[in-house]
Design an enzyme around this catalytic site. Sequence first.
Site, mmCIF file in Angstrom:
data_model
loop_
_atom_site.group_PDB
_atom_site.id
_atom_site.type_symbol
_atom_site.label_atom_id
_atom_site.label_comp_id
_atom_site.label_asym_id
_atom_site.label_seq_id
_atom_site.Cartn_x
_atom_site.Cartn_y
_atom_site.Cartn_z
ATOM 1 C CB SER A 153 -81.679 -19.552 -33.469
ATOM 2 O OG SER A 153 -82.928 -19.793 -32.893
ATOM 3 C CG ASP A 246 -86.216 -12.655 -32.184
ATOM 4 O OD1 ASP A 246 -87.022 -13.443 -31.640
ATOM 5 O OD2 ASP A 246 -85.050 -12.970 -32.473
ATOM 6 C CG HIS A 276 -85.652 -15.933 -34.371
ATOM 7 N ND1 HIS A 276 -84.876 -15.662 -33.278
ATOM 8 C CD2 HIS A 276 -85.495 -17.248 -34.625
ATOM 9 C CE1 HIS A 276 -84.261 -16.761 -32.883
ATOM 10 N NE2 HIS A 276 -84.624 -17.748 -33.687
#
Length: 313
Positions: A153, A246, A276
């Site tokens: 991320s 995502d 995610h």
Amino acid sequence: MTEQPVDPDVTALLARLGPPVPVADVTADEMRKGMRDAIDAFTRDAEPIAVHEVVDEVVPGRGGGIPVRVYRPRTPTAVLVYLHGGAWVAGDIDTHEFVTRRFSRDTGATVVSVDYRLLPEHPFPAQFDDSWDAVSWAAGLHPDLPLLVAGDSAGGTLTGCVALRARDEGGPRIDGQVLVYPATDDDLDTPSMLGDTGDPRITRDDLRHHFHRYAPPGTGTPYAYPGQAASLAGLPPAVLVIAGHDRLRSAEEDFARRLREAGVPVTVQLDPELVHGWIDFAPCIPAADRAFTRLTHTVSHLIRTGTTPSWPS
């Protein structure tokens, strides 16, 4: 864009987490506590992952000492610097303890987990500066072994930017970059941004808030998002992990295409049933555990051969 449904175990887990709250309404401290509590729940029943030696150190950085946690196997195969996720606001070397231990165990690498400074107390580029300084320090640990940079991320974003700067400045030598569902760009108008991802936790408005807080327009640096680089040529081999559900997916797919067009070896791991943040779920969600295994197999191949595998992950 979301050809396969979200894994039912993931759907059940998200339901147990409760209804999402807009990130604009959550303080940094609340976000950090929420992440710690979630990780505690995900890892509560997980088997401990043994590593030969674990040492906390403080390495020099331009903004002061940078805490790192070093996981050392008996005979390391590589050095892997890990940059945690958390929207540049939350997360630390404790929240990602399971992730970094697993990378070390499964790849045989000495893993350096970096506790970079966080927003909003430390505005950008503090996060990037700490990441760069930690990678520069880690490059001296085992100069004879491959050096990889990895992150999930927000940490995946930083990973790509560190690789860009190393290319631009001729070092340190980075032999591979591992980007797990990174924010490669801040474009809010891609198909996955505008579509229904099947994951109610992260909205387009949430990402607008994160992006603006991280590197608002006029930041004036090429090292905020790797996908904004004019050229991707000359970058190290890449492993790019994309979650099927995502909002970042479209930008990530475009980044993979540009890497290939620039001649950079890249393996894309698309996990169509995941969302995610899945790497945090791996201790308790079988589909996420399997995805983690695919990832470490690919990273191990990169360490052994110096390039990414051609097989679909």
